[in-house]
Write an enzyme that holds these catalytic residues in place. Structure first.
Site, short mmCIF file in Angstrom:
data_model
loop_
_atom_site.label_atom_id
_atom_site.label_comp_id
_atom_site.label_asym_id
_atom_site.label_seq_id
_atom_site.Cartn_x
_atom_site.Cartn_y
_atom_site.Cartn_z
N VAL A 100 -7.99 14.64 -16.90
CA VAL A 100 -8.97 13.83 -15.43
C VAL A 100 -9.33 15.18 -14.28
CG1 VAL A 100 -10.43 12.07 -14.99
CG2 VAL A 100 -8.62 12.03 -16.66
N GLY A 149 -6.45 13.95 -12.35
CA GLY A 149 -4.85 13.40 -12.27
C GLY A 149 -5.26 13.85 -13.86
N LYS A 158 -12.93 13.13 -18.70
CA LYS A 158 -12.05 13.26 -19.60
C LYS A 158 -11.60 14.17 -20.54
CE LYS A 158 -8.16 9.90 -20.80
NZ LYS A 158 -7.69 8.32 -20.63
N PHE A 206 -2.22 10.71 -21.96
CA PHE A 206 -3.93 11.17 -23.33
C PHE A 206 -4.76 12.16 -23.27
CE2 PHE A 206 -2.02 6.29 -23.21
CZ PHE A 206 -1.91 5.91 -24.94
N GLY A 207 -4.49 13.22 -21.76
CA GLY A 207 -5.48 13.84 -21.45
C GLY A 207 -5.54 13.74 -20.26
N ASP A 219 -2.80 -1.76 -21.00
CA ASP A 219 -2.48 -0.79 -20.43
C ASP A 219 -2.70 -0.73 -18.92
OD1 ASP A 219 -0.88 1.34 -19.78
OD2 ASP A 219 -2.13 3.46 -20.02
#
Length: 270
Positions: free
Chosen positions: A26, A19, A39, A23-24, A125
């Site tokens: 994975v 995914g 990640k 933020f990055g 989050d």
């Protein structure tokens, strides 16, 4: 890295992409016969370092375990426990679990939140697609917005004035826009998650993916924008929750953050 390709970095063989987000990315990876999630993040400010700091040292069955982190190829790599069961969002929408199973899921999420707060970590989050599943165990994941705070007293809530940051749409407490970040923002998010799980209301996201999203009657009427009476009326109509549980959910999504319960108090209702 193209489909079917793999690469090795620091002894980790990186395979399929699991995914991506703000933020990055994975990926699934393997090392010494064990499978992990890794990640890949661009280190462009202190936020990525804060993610590592907030996650290191945490050890709880309902929190995805931090394994390792390192810098390589201009990126920060964070190695995490791999959860083979996917996320809570997809589980609820695909498996259509009954109310007893949903309550079991909520209880585990609150155990995880209680642990984070006891270690002075704000997740910030929390939403169904940031809760991973490993068998029957749920684990809080994605600490990209997480922060560690220090207390000068033993008050239940502690303001982090000026620490502005966006949370997930539909799950963000109203005070976040004012930079008022406390443990109560996580409680609001869990309350919203409960509403979404029991109402099965969704929105379409990138690529047409369906995401659970709490709202009243239409996607433009988010819980954050609703009046206290509207929230009470809507939660009161949800099937599968007891009267006491509905009352607790309403308290969890109150506009006034000081009135929201702690994770421990909320957990007692489920």
């Amino acid at each position: 890295m193209g489909a079917g390709e793999s690469k090795e970095i620091r002894g980790y063989t990186i395979d399929e992409k699991l995914g991506s987000g703000c933020f990055g990315e994975v990926f699934k990876c393997n090392k010494d016969g064990k499978t992990y999630a890794i990640k890949k993040m661009v280190v462009n400010d202190s936020a990525t370092i804060k993610e590592v700091r907030s996650h290191m040292g945490l050890s709880h069955i309902n929190v995805v375990k931090y394994i390792d982190s390192f810098s390589d190829e201009g990126y920060l790599w964070i190695v995490l426990e791999y959860c083979s069961g996917g996320n809570l969002n997809d589980y609820v929408l695909r498996q259509n679990p009954n109310s007893s199973e949903l309550i079991r899921c909520i209880r585990q999420v609150l155990y995880g939140v209680e642990y984070l707060h006891s270690n002075r970590v704000l997740h910030r989050d929390i939403k169904p697609d940031n809760v991973m599943m490993q068998g029957n165990t749920l684990k809080l994941a994605d600490f990209g917005l997480a922060r560690i705070w220090s207390l000068s007293n033993d008050s239940e809530y502690y303001d982090l004035k000026g620490q502005k940051g966006l949370g997930p749409p539909y799950y963000t407490a109203p005070e976040v826009q004012l930079g008022n970040i406390t443990k109560a923002v996580d409680i609001f998010s869990v309350g919203c998650m409960i509403i979404a799980m029991f109402s099965r209301t969704t929105i379409s996201w990138a690529g047409g993916k369906q995401l659970l999203a709490p709202y009243i009657n239409n996607p433009n009427n988010q819980i954050t924008d609703a009046s206290e009476q509207a929230k009470k009326n809507y939660v009161g109509k949800l099937n599968g929750l007891t009267g006491g549980q509905k009352d607790m959910v309403v308290k969890m999504v109150e506009d006034k953050w000081r009135n929201r319960p702690s994770a421990t108090a909320a957990k007692a209702s489920f």
